[in-house]
Design a protein around this motif. Structure first.
Motif, short mmCIF file in Angstrom:
data_model
loop_
_atom_site.label_atom_id
_atom_site.label_comp_id
_atom_site.label_asym_id
_atom_site.label_seq_id
_atom_site.Cartn_x
_atom_site.Cartn_y
_atom_site.Cartn_z
N GLU A 1 12.33 2.63 2.03
CA GLU A 1 12.25 1.20 1.68
C GLU A 1 13.40 0.43 2.31
OE1 GLU A 1 12.12 3.59 -0.68
OE2 GLU A 1 9.96 3.46 -1.09
N LYS A 2 14.58 1.03 2.22
CA LYS A 2 15.76 0.35 2.73
C LYS A 2 15.70 0.22 4.26
CE LYS A 2 20.57 0.48 1.59
NZ LYS A 2 21.71 1.34 1.25
N LEU A 3 15.19 1.25 4.89
CA LEU A 3 15.07 1.22 6.35
C LEU A 3 14.09 0.12 6.77
CD1 LEU A 3 15.43 2.25 9.24
CD2 LEU A 3 13.71 3.98 8.78
N LEU A 4 12.97 0.03 6.05
CA LEU A 4 11.96 -0.97 6.42
C LEU A 4 12.54 -2.38 6.30
CD1 LEU A 4 8.74 0.62 4.85
CD2 LEU A 4 9.29 0.36 7.29
N LEU A 5 13.34 -2.61 5.26
CA LEU A 5 13.98 -3.92 5.11
C LEU A 5 14.93 -4.21 6.27
CD1 LEU A 5 14.80 -4.10 1.28
CD2 LEU A 5 13.17 -5.51 2.58
N LEU A 6 15.72 -3.20 6.62
CA LEU A 6 16.67 -3.36 7.73
C LEU A 6 15.95 -3.70 9.03
CD1 LEU A 6 19.34 -0.52 7.43
CD2 LEU A 6 19.80 -2.95 7.79
N MET A 7 14.85 -3.00 9.26
CA MET A 7 14.11 -3.22 10.50
C MET A 7 13.46 -4.59 10.48
SD MET A 7 14.87 -0.64 12.23
CE MET A 7 13.88 -1.01 13.66
N GLN A 8 12.92 -4.99 9.32
CA GLN A 8 12.29 -6.31 9.19
C GLN A 8 13.32 -7.41 9.49
OE1 GLN A 8 9.03 -6.73 8.94
NE2 GLN A 8 9.59 -8.86 9.35
N ASP A 9 14.54 -7.23 8.98
CA ASP A 9 15.58 -8.25 9.17
C ASP A 9 16.12 -8.27 10.60
OD1 ASP A 9 15.33 -8.98 6.59
OD2 ASP A 9 17.16 -7.99 5.88
N ASN A 10 16.24 -7.10 11.22
CA ASN A 10 16.96 -7.03 12.49
C ASN A 10 16.09 -6.82 13.73
OD1 ASN A 10 19.90 -6.98 11.57
ND2 ASN A 10 19.00 -5.36 10.32
N PHE A 11 14.95 -6.17 13.54
CA PHE A 11 14.16 -5.80 14.72
C PHE A 11 12.66 -5.86 14.40
CE2 PHE A 11 14.23 -2.33 18.35
CZ PHE A 11 13.68 -3.26 19.23
N PRO A 12 12.20 -7.06 13.91
CA PRO A 12 10.79 -7.15 13.51
C PRO A 12 9.83 -6.89 14.68
CG PRO A 12 11.83 -9.34 13.61
CD PRO A 12 12.92 -8.33 13.75
N GLU A 13 10.30 -7.17 15.93
CA GLU A 13 9.43 -7.00 17.10
C GLU A 13 8.92 -5.57 17.26
OE1 GLU A 13 12.50 -8.12 17.04
OE2 GLU A 13 12.61 -10.12 17.95
N LEU A 14 9.66 -4.60 16.73
CA LEU A 14 9.23 -3.20 16.88
C LEU A 14 8.10 -2.86 15.90
CD1 LEU A 14 9.87 -0.61 18.52
CD2 LEU A 14 11.50 0.03 16.73
N SER A 15 7.90 -3.73 14.90
CA SER A 15 6.82 -3.55 13.90
C SER A 15 6.78 -2.15 13.32
CB SER A 15 5.44 -3.84 14.51
OG SER A 15 5.46 -4.98 15.30
N VAL A 16 7.91 -1.70 12.80
CA VAL A 16 7.93 -0.37 12.17
C VAL A 16 7.17 -0.44 10.84
CG1 VAL A 16 9.38 1.47 11.27
CG2 VAL A 16 10.18 0.10 13.20
N ALA A 17 6.20 0.44 10.68
CA ALA A 17 5.42 0.48 9.44
C ALA A 17 5.85 1.69 8.62
CB ALA A 17 3.93 0.57 9.75
N ARG A 18 5.55 1.62 7.33
CA ARG A 18 5.87 2.74 6.45
C ARG A 18 5.27 4.04 6.98
NH1 ARG A 18 6.70 4.85 1.36
NH2 ARG A 18 7.98 3.24 0.44
N SER A 19 4.06 3.93 7.54
CA SER A 19 3.37 5.13 8.03
C SER A 19 4.04 5.74 9.27
CB SER A 19 1.92 4.80 8.36
OG SER A 19 1.89 3.76 9.32
#
Ligand SMILES: Cc1cc2nc3c(=O)[nH]c(=O)nc-3n(C[C@H](O)[C@H](O)[C@H](O)COP(=O)(O)OP(=O)(O)OC[C@H]3O[C@@H](n4cnc5c(N)ncnc54)[C@H](O)[C@@H]3O)c2cc1C
Ligand SMILES: *[C@@H]1O[C@H](CO)[C@@H](O)[C@H](O)[C@H]1NC(C)=O
Ligand SMILES: *[C@@H]1O[C@H](CO)[C@@H](O)[C@H](O)[C@H]1NC(C)=O
Ligand SMILES: *[C@@H]1O[C@H](CO)[C@@H](O)[C@H](O)[C@H]1NC(C)=O
Ligand SMILES: *[C@@H]1O[C@H](CO)[C@@H](O)[C@H](O)[C@H]1NC(C)=O
Ligand SMILES: *[C@@H]1O[C@H](CO)[C@@H](O)[C@H](O)[C@H]1NC(C)=O
Ligand SMILES: *[C@@H]1O[C@H](CO)[C@@H](O)[C@H](O)[C@H]1NC(C)=O
Length: 530
Positions: A316-334
């Motif tokens: 969860e924490k990683l997804l938040l970090l990625m959303q805030d800093n690197f949304p272009e990579l579109s990292v999904a939970r899966s």
């Protein structure tokens, strides 16, 4: 100088120097006599020493060579290989080779990129530390004594066996030796949080040029400084390290996402260059850039960039970090998997995460011919620069690993230990090309040099910095193991920047006769006297 002639030089040198083979025989005899007389229990000596004329010799010497470039029959082989079981065997090997004018090569895991742990042009013996590999983990004191011949895989396994709450910040390849990796720095997925392996050394045991076994107290702080990143092979045989263990959380999260240039990889990498060193230190996000098949074409090539992450915390924490800093990579939970830290070690070694015993396997998964180089990048490379790089990569068939710096690495001063690449570096590039056919060696090395010169405008300058553990004998183009200070300065400043002078001063103090030397060892400091 003409490159072709240049590369033949070392081989010709052997033939036109018959003195060596003559002195070699008698020197070897005296060495062997000296060595066996120093070994207390003579019965065990057959296990300790492998002599050139023994039947097992050729196969043993060959099987321990990691880079197939150095399997070449025209490369001279050691007079003997010593496999110490005890510090006293190392002492005997040093004393006897020194008194008989024979060089030594020190080998822990044997992964040296230029074969410097098992090749020399002058008569030599190898001290192979693979039997000196005990690991003593002390969870209560958050430390471990590790002998140099242990591999990283063995170290990680033994720590996790005692406690899942601790790890150690070293490299990703489990067969790499602790001896070479730590003495040259040693980075891995934890280094943005905890620094290098060499930053986490508490004590060490070394056999010096006089055959004495010294610890931190008896060797003194100057030598203790030098061996943590200055390269062990210039100073003595390090037989063991005392390491500071570091805490790791119960679960970490990994992901790996690949994009081609058609899928926008170039833009993603441009963004990555601007943010990867500024991420929270719990987040390590490196990239592997290679050549792949272009979809919908017949044999067309494209660039594939893999974004790989280790996050020291839950998904969860990683997804938040990625959303805030690197949304272009579109990292999904899966895309993400939570696992223990030791499982992440297996994951980054491309071993299935339920096969932790594989960490104890000291045989490298596959061997090939290879040539590597490194660079440090202080400013993002322009998109035009990247486009040109992609063309070069496709031509050369090379791949790159871009390792983000920042975090703890920026907090440690450039002179804390000899490894100087700290704040101001966005990332390091490793260039790697591998091949399977010996006939293609010259071609691939030539193309790698061309790729390296293409990159000159985009990377660090004056000096163009390089990582000692990615040893590159092209730097300074020095082919003499008895090198002068001025000549050595060329690669010396690339690897160590201003720490090079202090390394030479330590060298002068502890090994003024330059016994511990190879093609890129630290030279003695030039004397001020005329
Ligand atoms: C597949 C692969 C993956 C790698 N991954 C990483 C990584 O993730 N991170 C990283 O930082 N590096 C990595 N490296 C580079 C690695 O750190 C260096 O090649 C390192 O020098 C290897 O150590 P070794 O003991 O295996 O090598 P060796 O060839 O045994 O030694 C390398 C050098 O150190 C000297 N030396 C070795 N042991 C001693 C000793 N006990 N005392 C004094 N001198 C000694 C040798 O003489 C030689 O000059 C990798 C290399 C390979 C081949
Ligand atoms: C190898 O050399 C050693 C030392 O010179 C000698 O004692 C031994 O007999 C030789 N062995 C063989 C198989 O030739
Ligand atoms: C060894 O290297 C030389 C020089 O690079 C090369 O000509 C030769 O083909 C190589 N192979 C063998 C088996 O010696
Ligand atoms: C931990 O370290 C302290 C101080 O260095 C020492 O006195 C103690 O014996 C060590 N504990 C163990 C279990 O070795
Ligand atoms: C690990 O898992 C794979 C399948 O995911 C299986 O084939 C293998 O046998 C397992 N290994 C062990 C040691 O359990
Ligand atoms: C160790 O690894 C090598 C290379 O991957 C493999 O060939 C060998 O079977 C492994 N050994 C064991 C005991 O698993
Ligand atoms: C190598 O250097 C040492 C120390 O500078 C010197 O004593 C020795 O003679 C040199 N050896 C050769 C072969 O030049």
């Amino acid at each position: 100088m003409n490159m072709e002639i240049f590369k033949l030089l070392p081989i010709l040198f052997i033939f036109i120097n018959p003195v060596w083979s003559i002195t070699s025989n008698s020197a070897t005899e005296s060495f062997l006599q000296c060595f066996t007389s120093h070994i207390q229990n003579l019965k065990s000596s057959s296990k300790i020493i492998l002599i050139k004329n023994s039947s097992a010799y050729a196969s043993v010497v060959q099987s321990s060579i990691q880079n197939l470039r150095f399997l070449n029959t025209s490369i001279s082989k050691p007079e003997a290989v010593i496999y110490p079981f005890h510090d006293s065997h190392v002492q005997a090997a040093v004393i006897c080779s020194k008194t008989n004018g024979i060089l030594i090569r020190i080998r822990s895991g044997g992964h040296d990129y230029e074969g410097q742990s098992y090749i020399s042009r002058a008569p030599f013996v190898i001290i192979d530390l693979s039997n000196l590999r005990s690991i003593d983990v002390d969870i209560e004191n958050e430390s471990a004594w590790v002998e140099s011949g242990a591999t990283l895989g063995e170290l990680y396994y033994r720590i996790a066996e005692k406690s899942k709450a601790y790890g150690f910040p070293a490299g990703s390849c489990p067969t790499v030796g602790v001896g070479g990796l730590i003495s040259g720095g040693g980075f891995g997925t934890l280094f943005r949080k905890y620094g290098l392996a060499a930053d986490n050394v508490l004590d060490a045991k070394i056999v010096d040029v006089n055959g004495r076994v010294l610890d931190r107290k008896s060797m003194g702080e100057e030598l203790f400084w030098a061996i943590r990143g200055g390269g062990g092979s210039s100073f003595g045989v390090i037989v063991a390290w005392k390491l500071r263990l570091v805490p790791v959380p119960p679960s970490v999260t990994v992901f790996s996402i690949s994009k081609t240039t058609e899928q926008g990889a170039t833009k993603l990498l441009s963004k990555w260059q601007n943010i990867a060193d500024k991420f929270h230190e719990d987040l390590f996000l490196d990239t592997v850039i290679g050549v792949g098949d272009k979809a919908g074409t017949n044999g067309g090539k494209t660039i594939v960039i893999e974004f790989r992450s280790l996050f020291l915390g839950p998904v969860e924490k990683l997804l938040l970090l990625m959303q805030d800093n690197f949304p272009e990579l579109s990292v999904a939970r899966s895309d993400c998997t939570e696992m223990s830290w030791i499982e992440s070690v297996l994951y980054f070694a491309s071993i299935s995460i339920n096969e932790s015993e594989a960490l104890l396997n000291r045989t490298q998964q596959s061997k090939s011919f290879f040539k590597a180089k490194s660079d440090y990048v202080n400013e993002p490379i322009s998109e035009a620069g990247l486009e040109g790089l992609w063309q070069n990569l496709i031509e050369v068939g090379a791949y790159l690993i871009l390792t983000p710096y920042g975090g703890k690495m920026s907090e440690i001063s450039n002179s804390e230990i000899p490894f100087p690449h700290r704040s101001g570096n966005l990332f390091k590039i490793q260039y790697m090309v591998t091949w399977d056919d010996e006939k293609e060696t010259e071609k691939h090395i030539g193309m790698m040099r061309k790729l390296y010169s293409y990159m000159a405008p985009y990377v660090s300058k004056s000096p163009r910095a390089a990582y000692l553990n990615y040893k590159d004998l092209d730097l300074g183009r020095n082919k003499d193991a008895n090198t002068s200070y001025a000549q050595a300065s060329i690669w010396g400043f690339s690897y160590f920047k201003n720490n090079f002078r202090r390394l030479a001063q330590v060298k002068t103090l502890v090994d003024p006769g330059n016994f511990f030397r190879d093609e890129q060892s630290i030279p003695v400091y030039p004397s001020r006297k005329k």
